[in-house]
Design a protein around this motif. Structure first.
Motif, PDB file in Angstrom:
ATOM      1  N   ARG A   1       0.922   1.421  12.671  1.00 13.73           N
ATOM      2  CA  ARG A   1       2.252   0.370  12.931  1.00 13.73           C
ATOM      3  C   ARG A   1       1.483  -0.987  13.526  1.00 13.73           C
ATOM      4  NH1 ARG A   1       5.804   3.271  17.525  1.00 13.73           N
ATOM      5  NH2 ARG A   1       4.839   1.559  19.301  1.00 13.73           N
ATOM      6  N   VAL A   2       2.535  -1.603  12.671  1.00 13.61           N
ATOM      7  CA  VAL A   2       1.816  -3.111  13.639  1.00 13.61           C
ATOM      8  C   VAL A   2       2.053  -3.067  14.428  1.00 13.61           C
ATOM      9  CG1 VAL A   2       1.823  -6.063  13.207  1.00 13.61           C
ATOM     10  CG2 VAL A   2       2.903  -4.509  11.295  1.00 13.61           C
ATOM     11  N   GLY A   3       0.819  -3.694  14.985  1.00  9.13           N
ATOM     12  CA  GLY A   3      -0.302  -3.763  16.419  1.00  9.13           C
ATOM     13  C   GLY A   3      -0.364  -2.630  17.190  1.00  9.13           C
ATOM     14  N   ALA A   4      -0.351  -1.719  16.918  1.00  7.54           N
ATOM     15  CA  ALA A   4      -1.407  -0.481  17.135  1.00  7.54           C
ATOM     16  C   ALA A   4      -2.741  -0.545  17.228  1.00  7.54           C
ATOM     17  CB  ALA A   4      -0.895   1.075  16.152  1.00  7.54           C
TER      18      ALA A   4
ATOM     19  N   MET B   1      -6.869  -4.027  15.546  1.00  7.79           N
ATOM     20  CA  MET B   1      -5.523  -3.784  16.037  1.00  7.79           C
ATOM     21  C   MET B   1      -4.822  -4.060  13.953  1.00  7.79           C
ATOM     22  SD  MET B   1      -3.657  -5.473  18.646  1.00  7.79           S
ATOM     23  CE  MET B   1      -4.270  -7.366  17.836  1.00  7.79           C
ATOM     24  N   ILE B   2      -4.077  -3.049  14.412  1.00 11.88           N
ATOM     25  CA  ILE B   2      -3.097  -3.292  12.908  1.00 11.88           C
ATOM     26  C   ILE B   2      -2.719  -4.103  12.422  1.00 11.88           C
ATOM     27  CG2 ILE B   2      -1.264  -2.314  11.231  1.00 11.88           C
ATOM     28  CD1 ILE B   2      -2.820   0.968  11.806  1.00 11.88           C
ATOM     29  N   THR B   3      -2.460  -5.162  11.802  1.00 17.36           N
ATOM     30  CA  THR B   3      -1.620  -6.582  11.857  1.00 17.36           C
ATOM     31  C   THR B   3      -0.335  -7.009  10.692  1.00 17.36           C
ATOM     32  OG1 THR B   3      -3.676  -7.504  10.590  1.00 17.36           O
ATOM     33  CG2 THR B   3      -3.515  -7.926  12.883  1.00 17.36           C
ATOM     34  N   GLY B   4      -0.183  -6.026   9.707  1.00 20.13           N
ATOM     35  CA  GLY B   4       0.570  -6.428   9.136  1.00 20.13           C
ATOM     36  C   GLY B   4      -0.195  -4.994   7.533  1.00 20.13           C
ATOM     37  N   ARG B   5       0.292  -5.568   6.723  1.00 17.72           N
ATOM     38  CA  ARG B   5       0.104  -4.478   5.176  1.00 17.72           C
ATOM     39  C   ARG B   5       0.407  -5.518   4.221  1.00 17.72           C
ATOM     40  NH1 ARG B   5       3.746   1.054   5.551  1.00 17.72           N
ATOM     41  NH2 ARG B   5       1.757   2.133   4.687  1.00 17.72           N
ATOM     42  N   THR B   6      -0.283  -4.593   2.872  1.00 11.40           N
ATOM     43  CA  THR B   6      -0.383  -5.293   1.499  1.00 11.40           C
ATOM     44  C   THR B   6       0.412  -5.271   1.095  1.00 11.40           C
ATOM     45  OG1 THR B   6      -1.813  -3.654   0.708  1.00 11.40           O
ATOM     46  CG2 THR B   6      -2.955  -5.390   1.912  1.00 11.40           C
ATOM     47  N   LYS B   7       0.959  -5.679  -0.089  1.00 10.91           N
ATOM     48  CA  LYS B   7       2.063  -5.332  -1.222  1.00 10.91           C
ATOM     49  C   LYS B   7       1.548  -4.039  -2.147  1.00 10.91           C
ATOM     50  CE  LYS B   7       3.013  -9.723  -2.661  1.00 10.91           C
ATOM     51  NZ  LYS B   7       3.444 -11.063  -3.744  1.00 10.91           N
ATOM     52  N   ASP B   8       0.766  -3.365  -1.225  1.00  7.31           N
ATOM     53  CA  ASP B   8       0.496  -2.092  -2.305  1.00  7.31           C
ATOM     54  C   ASP B   8       0.357  -0.584  -1.486  1.00  7.31           C
ATOM     55  OD1 ASP B   8      -2.345  -3.035  -1.352  1.00  7.31           O
ATOM     56  OD2 ASP B   8      -2.523  -2.306  -2.632  1.00  7.31           O
ATOM     57  N   GLY B   9       0.476  -0.928  -0.039  1.00  5.83           N
ATOM     58  CA  GLY B   9       0.974  -0.593   1.470  1.00  5.83           C
ATOM     59  C   GLY B   9      -0.889  -0.415   2.444  1.00  5.83           C
ATOM     60  N   GLN B  10      -1.817  -0.661   1.649  1.00  7.13           N
ATOM     61  CA  GLN B  10      -2.920  -0.952   2.345  1.00  7.13           C
ATOM     62  C   GLN B  10      -2.942  -1.549   4.274  1.00  7.13           C
ATOM     63  OE1 GLN B  10      -5.699  -2.011  -0.039  1.00  7.13           O
ATOM     64  NE2 GLN B  10      -7.073  -0.719   0.845  1.00  7.13           N
ATOM     65  N   TRP B  11      -3.500  -0.447   5.197  1.00  5.96           N
ATOM     66  CA  TRP B  11      -3.371  -1.594   6.539  1.00  5.96           C
ATOM     67  C   TRP B  11      -4.263  -2.181   6.376  1.00  5.96           C
ATOM     68  CZ3 TRP B  11       1.491  -0.712   9.036  1.00  5.96           C
ATOM     69  CH2 TRP B  11       2.442   0.460   8.732  1.00  5.96           C
ATOM     70  N   ILE B  12      -3.226  -3.822   7.268  1.00 12.62           N
ATOM     71  CA  ILE B  12      -4.412  -4.633   7.841  1.00 12.62           C
ATOM     72  C   ILE B  12      -4.959  -4.444   9.118  1.00 12.62           C
ATOM     73  CG2 ILE B  12      -4.499  -7.115   7.330  1.00 12.62           C
ATOM     74  CD1 ILE B  12      -2.690  -7.629   5.187  1.00 12.62           C
ATOM     75  N   VAL B  13      -6.591  -4.598   9.102  1.00  8.47           N
ATOM     76  CA  VAL B  13      -6.698  -4.288  10.259  1.00  8.47           C
ATOM     77  C   VAL B  13      -7.405  -5.209  10.594  1.00  8.47           C
ATOM     78  CG1 VAL B  13      -8.005  -2.530  11.752  1.00  8.47           C
ATOM     79  CG2 VAL B  13      -6.698  -1.928   9.788  1.00  8.47           C
TER      80      VAL B  13
ATOM     81  N   GLN C   1      -9.043  -7.347   7.545  1.00  3.47           N
ATOM     82  CA  GLN C   1      -8.952  -6.453   5.964  1.00  3.47           C
ATOM     83  C   GLN C   1      -8.236  -5.686   5.573  1.00  3.47           C
ATOM     84  OE1 GLN C   1     -13.306  -6.339   4.289  1.00  3.47           O
ATOM     85  NE2 GLN C   1     -13.353  -5.172   6.585  1.00  3.47           N
ATOM     86  N   PRO C   2      -8.122  -5.760   4.532  1.00  2.52           N
ATOM     87  CA  PRO C   2      -6.891  -4.460   4.190  1.00  2.52           C
ATOM     88  C   PRO C   2      -8.094  -2.565   4.315  1.00  2.52           C
ATOM     89  CG  PRO C   2      -6.931  -5.844   2.053  1.00  2.52           C
ATOM     90  CD  PRO C   2      -7.864  -6.486   3.422  1.00  2.52           C
TER      91      PRO C   2
END
Length: 77
Positions: free
Chosen positions: A28-31, A41-53, A65-66
């Motif tokens: 989840r974002v912030g984890a 640290m997870i900062t977001g998610r791409t449109k296709d569902g990959q986590w941005i770290v 990056q994803p």
């Protein structure tokens, strides 16, 4: 990661972050996401569902990056 979340020198080893805080129950974002030799640290998610770290010492610099989080541990403070 210590510049973002604090902690002592024991957290210089990525795997020690697996004991920091409490379990997040999944990505989840912030984890904080912990692999055996890397932490970020997870900062977001791409449109296709990959986590941005966002992570340091990633190819010699801080990068955001994803990334696949398969097999990782997730912690929150």
């Amino acid at each position: 990661m210590r510049t973002q979340k604090g902690g002592g020198p024991e957290l210089n080893l990525a795997r020690n972050w697996a004991k920091w805080g409490r379990p997040a129950g999944g990505p989840r974002v912030g984890a904080v996401v912990v692999w055996s030799h890397h932490v970020g640290m997870i900062t977001g998610r791409t449109k296709d569902g990959q986590w941005i770290v966002k992570s340091g010492n990633d190819d010699g610099r801080v990068r955001e990056q994803p990334r696949s989080v398969a097999g990782a541990v997730f912690r929150v403070g």
